[in-house]
Design a protein around this motif. Sequence first.
Motif, PDB file in Angstrom:
ATOM      1  N   ILE A 100       0.760  -1.152  -0.190  1.00 54.54           N
ATOM      2  CA  ILE A 100       0.045   0.141   0.055  1.00 54.54           C
ATOM      3  C   ILE A 100       0.845   1.187  -0.166  1.00 54.54           C
ATOM      4  CG2 ILE A 100      -1.736   1.503   1.384  1.00 54.54           C
ATOM      5  CD1 ILE A 100      -2.903  -1.473   2.399  1.00 54.54           C
ATOM      6  N   LEU A 101       1.892   1.212   0.806  1.00 55.93           N
ATOM      7  CA  LEU A 101       2.756   2.457   0.681  1.00 55.93           C
ATOM      8  C   LEU A 101       3.462   2.628  -0.283  1.00 55.93           C
ATOM      9  CD1 LEU A 101       4.117   4.738   2.675  1.00 55.93           C
ATOM     10  CD2 LEU A 101       5.825   3.144   3.268  1.00 55.93           C
ATOM     11  N   ARG A 102       3.893   1.355  -1.123  1.00 54.77           N
ATOM     12  CA  ARG A 102       4.531   1.792  -2.397  1.00 54.77           C
ATOM     13  C   ARG A 102       3.816   2.256  -3.413  1.00 54.77           C
ATOM     14  NH1 ARG A 102       8.967  -2.376  -3.089  1.00 54.77           N
ATOM     15  NH2 ARG A 102       8.731  -2.226  -5.260  1.00 54.77           N
ATOM     16  N   VAL A 103       2.371   2.073  -3.439  1.00 54.58           N
ATOM     17  CA  VAL A 103       1.285   2.572  -4.261  1.00 54.58           C
ATOM     18  C   VAL A 103       1.166   4.107  -4.051  1.00 54.58           C
ATOM     19  CG1 VAL A 103      -0.879   2.428  -5.127  1.00 54.58           C
ATOM     20  CG2 VAL A 103       0.429   0.226  -5.076  1.00 54.58           C
ATOM     21  N   ALA A 104       1.192   4.177  -2.839  1.00 48.43           N
ATOM     22  CA  ALA A 104       0.976   5.698  -2.533  1.00 48.43           C
ATOM     23  C   ALA A 104       2.144   6.553  -2.913  1.00 48.43           C
ATOM     24  CB  ALA A 104       0.751   5.563  -0.839  1.00 48.43           C
ATOM     25  N   THR A 110       5.856  13.064  -7.547  1.00 44.11           N
ATOM     26  CA  THR A 110       6.288  14.407  -7.729  1.00 44.11           C
ATOM     27  C   THR A 110       6.738  15.286  -6.645  1.00 44.11           C
ATOM     28  OG1 THR A 110       4.049  15.550  -7.939  1.00 44.11           O
ATOM     29  CG2 THR A 110       5.258  14.782 -10.024  1.00 44.11           C
ATOM     30  N   HIS A 111       6.121  14.773  -5.434  1.00 46.85           N
ATOM     31  CA  HIS A 111       6.044  15.317  -4.101  1.00 46.85           C
ATOM     32  C   HIS A 111       5.772  16.739  -4.009  1.00 46.85           C
ATOM     33  CE1 HIS A 111       8.625  11.994  -2.692  1.00 46.85           C
ATOM     34  NE2 HIS A 111       9.347  12.116  -3.695  1.00 46.85           N
ATOM     35  N   SER A 112       4.680  16.777  -5.017  1.00 42.05           N
ATOM     36  CA  SER A 112       4.204  18.295  -5.092  1.00 42.05           C
ATOM     37  C   SER A 112       2.675  18.258  -4.315  1.00 42.05           C
ATOM     38  CB  SER A 112       3.943  18.705  -6.542  1.00 42.05           C
ATOM     39  OG  SER A 112       2.997  17.887  -7.009  1.00 42.05           O
ATOM     40  N   GLU A 140       3.210   9.623 -12.492  1.00 37.23           N
ATOM     41  CA  GLU A 140       2.750   8.591 -11.719  1.00 37.23           C
ATOM     42  C   GLU A 140       2.984   7.122 -12.203  1.00 37.23           C
ATOM     43  OE1 GLU A 140       1.864  12.660 -10.240  1.00 37.23           O
ATOM     44  OE2 GLU A 140       1.499  11.697 -12.125  1.00 37.23           O
ATOM     45  N   ARG A 141       2.310   7.137 -13.609  1.00 38.87           N
ATOM     46  CA  ARG A 141       2.302   5.811 -14.469  1.00 38.87           C
ATOM     47  C   ARG A 141       3.638   5.262 -14.380  1.00 38.87           C
ATOM     48  NH1 ARG A 141      -0.943   7.908 -17.859  1.00 38.87           N
ATOM     49  NH2 ARG A 141      -2.911   7.370 -17.018  1.00 38.87           N
ATOM     50  N   LEU A 142       4.723   6.160 -14.737  1.00 40.42           N
ATOM     51  CA  LEU A 142       5.994   5.674 -14.738  1.00 40.42           C
ATOM     52  C   LEU A 142       6.445   5.238 -13.467  1.00 40.42           C
ATOM     53  CD1 LEU A 142       8.396   5.020 -16.871  1.00 40.42           C
ATOM     54  CD2 LEU A 142       9.033   7.262 -16.052  1.00 40.42           C
ATOM     55  N   ALA A 143       6.180   5.667 -12.252  1.00 42.53           N
ATOM     56  CA  ALA A 143       6.716   5.217 -11.220  1.00 42.53           C
ATOM     57  C   ALA A 143       5.896   3.923 -10.750  1.00 42.53           C
ATOM     58  CB  ALA A 143       6.156   6.398 -10.112  1.00 42.53           C
ATOM     59  N   MET A 144       4.640   3.868 -11.173  1.00 41.15           N
ATOM     60  CA  MET A 144       3.821   2.743 -10.659  1.00 41.15           C
ATOM     61  C   MET A 144       4.349   1.483 -11.442  1.00 41.15           C
ATOM     62  SD  MET A 144       1.231   2.110  -8.770  1.00 41.15           S
ATOM     63  CE  MET A 144       0.343   3.717  -8.562  1.00 41.15           C
ATOM     64  N   LYS A 145       5.141   1.544 -12.505  1.00 45.13           N
ATOM     65  CA  LYS A 145       5.825   0.323 -13.046  1.00 45.13           C
ATOM     66  C   LYS A 145       6.684  -0.339 -12.040  1.00 45.13           C
ATOM     67  CE  LYS A 145       4.991   1.649 -17.721  1.00 45.13           C
ATOM     68  NZ  LYS A 145       5.685   1.467 -19.049  1.00 45.13           N
TER      69      LYS A 145
END
Length: 169
Positions: A100-104, A110-112, A140-145
């Motif tokens: 859950i933390l990884r998805v969040a 972007t930490h914005s 976010e899509r790229l990070a979610m990979k």
Amino acid sequence: CEQLFKQLQEIHQLKDHDYLLLRAAAILHEVGGFIHAKSHHKHSMYIIMHSEVFGLSQNDVNIIALVSRYHRNSPPKPSHSIYRNLTTSDQIRVSKLAAILRVADALDRTHSGRIGEVKLALKGRKLELTLEGVLDASVERLAMKSKGDLMQDLFGLEIVLLESQTNQD
């Protein structure tokens, strides 16, 4: 984390106390960055494990530390001694909370603070996350990979990010 935890309650079946541990891990997971950015997840684990958190047992603190440790890169592994020394049920808790933390964390890439409300919908084996007020979720899509893998492995759900259609002119 709060939105994900609450909207995924039927899937993860964790308790209210687990939510408290997740919140603590979400707040503390970046603290290791004050020591070194490259391995901040490992430094976070060390700092948390060697801190006293008022009102929590040492086992709870260890769980928070491990969830923070697994918020990036490597998922929990039996070869990691601290994880290995947990009970099986605590190992499962750590894995679920870390997922859950990884998805969040991917949603906050972007930490914005630009991601506000997230609406979840389960469609077959797909978990659709609609990001309200976001017209382009490319980052976010790229990070979610890389971050969504643990959620996919644990729950068998492919994570799909959808931009909100409500803010288009």
